[in-house]
Design a protein around this motif. Structure first.
Motif, mmCIF file in Angstrom:
data_model
loop_
_atom_site.group_PDB
_atom_site.id
_atom_site.type_symbol
_atom_site.label_atom_id
_atom_site.label_comp_id
_atom_site.label_asym_id
_atom_site.label_seq_id
_atom_site.Cartn_x
_atom_site.Cartn_y
_atom_site.Cartn_z
ATOM 1 N N PRO A 1 3.542 -9.719 -5.333
ATOM 2 C CA PRO A 1 3.839 -9.287 -6.610
ATOM 3 C C PRO A 1 2.530 -8.765 -7.427
ATOM 4 N N LEU A 2 1.486 -9.479 -6.970
ATOM 5 C CA LEU A 2 0.115 -9.064 -7.893
ATOM 6 C C LEU A 2 -0.705 -7.874 -7.375
ATOM 7 N N ASN A 3 0.047 -6.863 -6.455
ATOM 8 C CA ASN A 3 -0.611 -5.825 -6.043
ATOM 9 C C ASN A 3 -0.004 -4.694 -6.954
ATOM 10 N N TYR A 4 -0.959 -4.387 -7.951
ATOM 11 C CA TYR A 4 -0.587 -3.708 -9.178
ATOM 12 C C TYR A 4 -0.424 -2.166 -8.781
ATOM 13 N N ALA B 1 4.987 -8.889 -16.442
ATOM 14 C CA ALA B 1 5.093 -10.377 -16.281
ATOM 15 C C ALA B 1 4.236 -11.206 -15.221
ATOM 16 N N ASN B 2 3.730 -10.326 -14.172
ATOM 17 C CA ASN B 2 2.824 -10.653 -13.049
ATOM 18 C C ASN B 2 1.555 -10.834 -13.466
ATOM 19 N N ILE B 3 1.192 -11.969 -14.569
ATOM 20 C CA ILE B 3 -0.039 -12.231 -14.877
ATOM 21 C C ILE B 3 -0.924 -12.757 -14.083
ATOM 22 N N PRO B 4 -2.400 -12.131 -14.031
ATOM 23 C CA PRO B 4 -3.240 -12.630 -13.137
ATOM 24 C C PRO B 4 -3.306 -14.249 -13.222
ATOM 25 N N TYR C 1 -10.329 -9.853 -12.609
ATOM 26 C CA TYR C 1 -8.899 -9.880 -12.105
ATOM 27 C C TYR C 1 -7.744 -9.210 -13.000
ATOM 28 N N TRP C 2 -8.342 -9.014 -14.354
ATOM 29 C CA TRP C 2 -7.451 -8.189 -15.353
ATOM 30 C C TRP C 2 -7.764 -6.941 -15.315
ATOM 31 N N GLN C 3 -8.695 -6.281 -14.839
ATOM 32 C CA GLN C 3 -9.216 -5.072 -15.214
ATOM 33 C C GLN C 3 -7.976 -4.104 -14.884
ATOM 34 N N TYR D 1 -4.045 -1.913 -17.097
ATOM 35 C CA TYR D 1 -3.608 -0.472 -17.213
ATOM 36 C C TYR D 1 -2.015 -0.500 -17.140
ATOM 37 N N LEU D 2 -1.255 -1.326 -16.608
ATOM 38 C CA LEU D 2 0.242 -1.468 -16.523
ATOM 39 C C LEU D 2 0.445 -1.314 -17.908
ATOM 40 N N TRP D 3 -0.033 -2.162 -19.029
ATOM 41 C CA TRP D 3 0.206 -2.261 -20.403
ATOM 42 C C TRP D 3 -0.093 -0.884 -20.989
#
Length: 708
Positions: free
Chosen positions: A336-339, A367-370, A377-379, A383-385
């Motif tokens: 789920p963390l594969n953005y 909803a899948n926060i790093p 990890y957030w970079q 971009y989803l937001w």
């Protein structure tokens, strides 16, 4: 010792004997342009006119066999001598053999070719020329023997096989050519070799033989290219069932790893050509299920085109979307963390046009926060937001929801540890587009308070400057400098703003505050901007004071040179005063002011030279560069310049060697460097007299060589 140095590849000559000695280039001392300039065209034309007639040896006529024998003996001796010197040069062997061929002495020519092959049997040119001689003079068996040896020694050179087969085919020896092809195929050549064999058999209408060759071909090269060629051959011969069998065997034998887009497209187009539409549709569906998305772009395009022509586009697109949706669901369940997968999934739903599904995917994705509060990890996650907000604004056109997305994103980011200036700026720009200026200012102010960054300050100041709010710009610059007092860019831009507004004293005060800071990131740019500011205001005395203050901090070469050029380039006061009063300038006053200007510039150079000589004698290269700048400046003064005094100070360049010490402290050879010997140093070192005498002797020797 001489025998050890001799190299067989150089005709048993030493490398020293084969070195080409070029004339020593003449050193040009006077580099000033000549009064009369000559173009390259004139030089070439004069050289052409003065060129002497070419001396050609007289033509020799051979009248009897004795003269012919002498001529042949002489030529052979020349060739043999040349071969002894450059035995490795194949072109000499070729010329020698071709000359013997021209004399119709084929036995000697063959002997020379054989000797050449002993030197380098891997040279393809030798084999080709050798066989060409035999074929040209109709020695077929000799040529056959040469080709046979060539392909035996160099079986991987396709050109030799092609030439050999071509000769046999031209002679009508089809069975012999086929036998040569079989020998070649035993070496498993590339696709071109097999294709040549098939074309050969097709020229004689041997269809069954070609089919057998194709069977061996696909076993040797089990690739999509080979199977597609086999199927196209069967189609060309009207064997549709055999062609279909080829495609089926290809899919079966290549397996999932070997099945590519090209194979399925060719199979589907084959079925479509023979009106087997259901078969073609099944092939497309099977391919889309078994080939990765990134490798099936052309396949998908062909399938859409096929459905446009023969079927229902909406239905098939729904099927494809459903399959893709299922695949993405499987991927996000695994990780789920594969953005990147979430990006593709959201893009798929956007292309379908279902807003509720798209929003659901975006909500599940964000909803899948790093797991860790580290920026790296957030970079990708942020971009989803951004994509979500842009979708709501541009596609869904729901402005309240867009504002809510930006608000929630900014709440989520841990600003105490790290922040994203991009999010603050995007949210502020959205408010500006909605003509909510107070909301944009509130966001940018909050950003400066919570997570100040250069980009936020620059953008905020730019916005206020475009709106003409100068007081707000000043306040922002003050906060910017409170946050980053070492930022020279901010100080410079603040002063430039005041200069554009005509507030010279404020700009000067800002520069004074800036250079008084204990730490600056790029002080050289700040000082340059301050000096340029004073020059633009024509405050020459203030500029001089600035240079003096800067020299108290650093004695860098560039500062001295800039100072001297400033003094040398100042406009004369008499000219500006005369222009204001509307009269001709006084020549005597102009001359006096010009002399004063030159004296000031010369004084700066003299101070700089003395500073380098006394305070930093080890910086010889900088001192030499300073003298070169001084010399150029004196030359620009014309008659008033004192070029001779600078020339006396110029150093002499000497090349020396110094040892190189590696990291572990052991010597690692030596390197050459350029040292500068100044005139005042000549009496200090006793060895310099010897060096000077050696230099004069070397100079005299070069001059004598040039005269010779």
């Amino acid at each position: 010792m001489a025998m050890k140095e001799a190299d067989p590849a150089l005709g048993f000559l030493t490398k020293k004997e084969t070195e080409v000695k070029l004339p020593r280039p003449t050193r040009v001392k006077n580099k000033t342009p000549a009064p009369v300039q000559i173009t390259a065209e004139q030089i070439l034309r004069e050289a052409r006119e003065r060129q002497e007639a070419e001396i050609r040896p007289p033509k020799q006529k051979i009248t009897d066999s004795e003269e012919l024998g002498e001529y042949r003996l002489r030529r052979r001796k020349e060739f043999e001598d040349l071969i002894r010197r450059v035995r490795w040069n194949i072109s000499v062997w070729v010329k020698y053999a071709q000359w013997e061929e021209s004399q119709k002495d084929f036995a000697r020519a063959r002997s020379i070719w054989e000797r050449a092959l002993e030197v380098d049997y891997r040279n393809t040119t030798v084999w080709l020329k050798y066989a060409e001689m035999e074929m040209k003079n109709r020695f077929v068996n000799h040529a056959r023997n040469v080709w046979d040896r060539a392909v035996s020694l160099l079986p991987r050179i396709d050109q030799l096989w092609y030439k050999y087969i071509h000769m046999e085919e031209m002679l009508g020896n089809v069975a012999g050519a086929r036998q040569i092809f079989e020998r070649w195929m035993a070496w498993e050549p590339d696709h071109h070799g097999w294709s040549a064999y098939m074309k050969f058999e097709l020229r004689y209408n041997e269809i069954e033989r070609v089919r057998a060759i194709f069977e061996r071909y696909v076993q040797c090269h089990p690739t999509v290219k080979a199977w597609v060629r086999y199927a196209k051959f069967e189609v060309k011969n009207g064997e549709v069932a055999r062609a279909r069998k080829c495609y089926e065997r290809a899919i079966e034998q290549l397996g999932e790893d070997g099945q590519t887009e090209e194979l399925f497209v060719a199979f589907a187009e084959f079925e479509e050509k023979f009106k087997e539409l259901e078969r073609a549709r099944c092939i497309y569906k099977y391919a889309l299920d078994h080939i990765a998305k990134g490798q099936a772009e052309d396949l998908y395009r062909k399938f859409v085109s096929f459905e446009k022509q023969y079927g229902d586009r909406e239905g098939i697109e729904d099927v494809i979307v459903g399959q893709r949706r299922f695949q993405y669901e499987e991927d996000v369940k695994k990780n789920p963390l594969n953005y990147d997968t979430w990006f593709d999934y959201a893009r798929l739903e956007e292309s379908v046009g279902d807003r509720e599904r798209t929003r659901e995917v975006y909500e599940r994705a964000i909803a899948n926060i790093p797991p860790a509060e580290e920026k790296r990890y957030w970079q990708r996650y942020i971009y989803l937001w951004i994509n979500y907000a842009l979708y709501e604004e541009l596609e869904a056109e729901d402005m309240e929801r867009t504002r809510e997305v930006y608000r929630e994103c900014l709440k989520l980011i841990p600003h105490k540890k790290f922040s994203f200036a991009k999010m603050w700026l995007l949210a502020a720009q959205f408010e500006i587009r909605r003509k909510n200026l107070s909301g944009a200012r509130s966001l940018l102010g909050t950003a400066i308070g919570m997570a100040p960054k250069d980009k936020i300050f620059k953008t905020y100041i730019e916005i206020e400057l475009q709106l003409g709010n100068i007081d707000r710009c000043r306040n922002l610059y003050e906060k910017y400098l409170e946050w980053a007092p070492a930022n020279c860019y901010a100080w410079t831009k603040y002063a430039e703003l005041e200069k554009q507004l005509g507030e010279t004293e404020r700009g000067r005060a800002i520069f004074e505050l800036a250079i008084a800071q204990p730490v600056l990131d790029m002080p050289e740019l700040l000082w340059k901007a301050y000096i340029d500011f004073e020059i633009s205001q024509e405050e020459h005395e203030r500029t001089r004071q600035l240079y003096e203050r800067l020299l108290n901090r650093t004695k860098h070469l560039k500062v001295w040179v800039s100072y001297a050029k400033f003094e040398a380039g100042l406009p004369l006061e008499e000219e500006s005063r005369a222009a204001e009063e509307g009269r001709e300038p006084d020549a005597q006053v102009l001359e006096d002011q010009e002399k004063q200007k030159i004296l000031r510039a010369r004084g700066v150079f003299e101070r700089a030279f003395e500073s380098f000589r006394s305070s930093a004698p080890e910086q010889k290269e900088e001192r030499a560069m300073l003298l070169e700048e001084w010399r150029d400046t004196e030359r620009s003064f014309g008659d008033l310049g004192d070029l001779a005094s600078v020339q006396k100070k110029m150093p002499r360049r000497v090349k020396r060697k110094r040892p190189i010490i590696s990291d572990d402290g052991t010597p690692a050879g030596s390197e050459e460097y350029t040292d500068y010997i100044f005139p005042e140093e000549t009496g200090m070192a006793p060895n310099l007299k010897i060096l000077e005498a050696a230099y004069k002797w070397k100079k005299q020797k070069v001059a004598e060589d040039g005269d010779d």
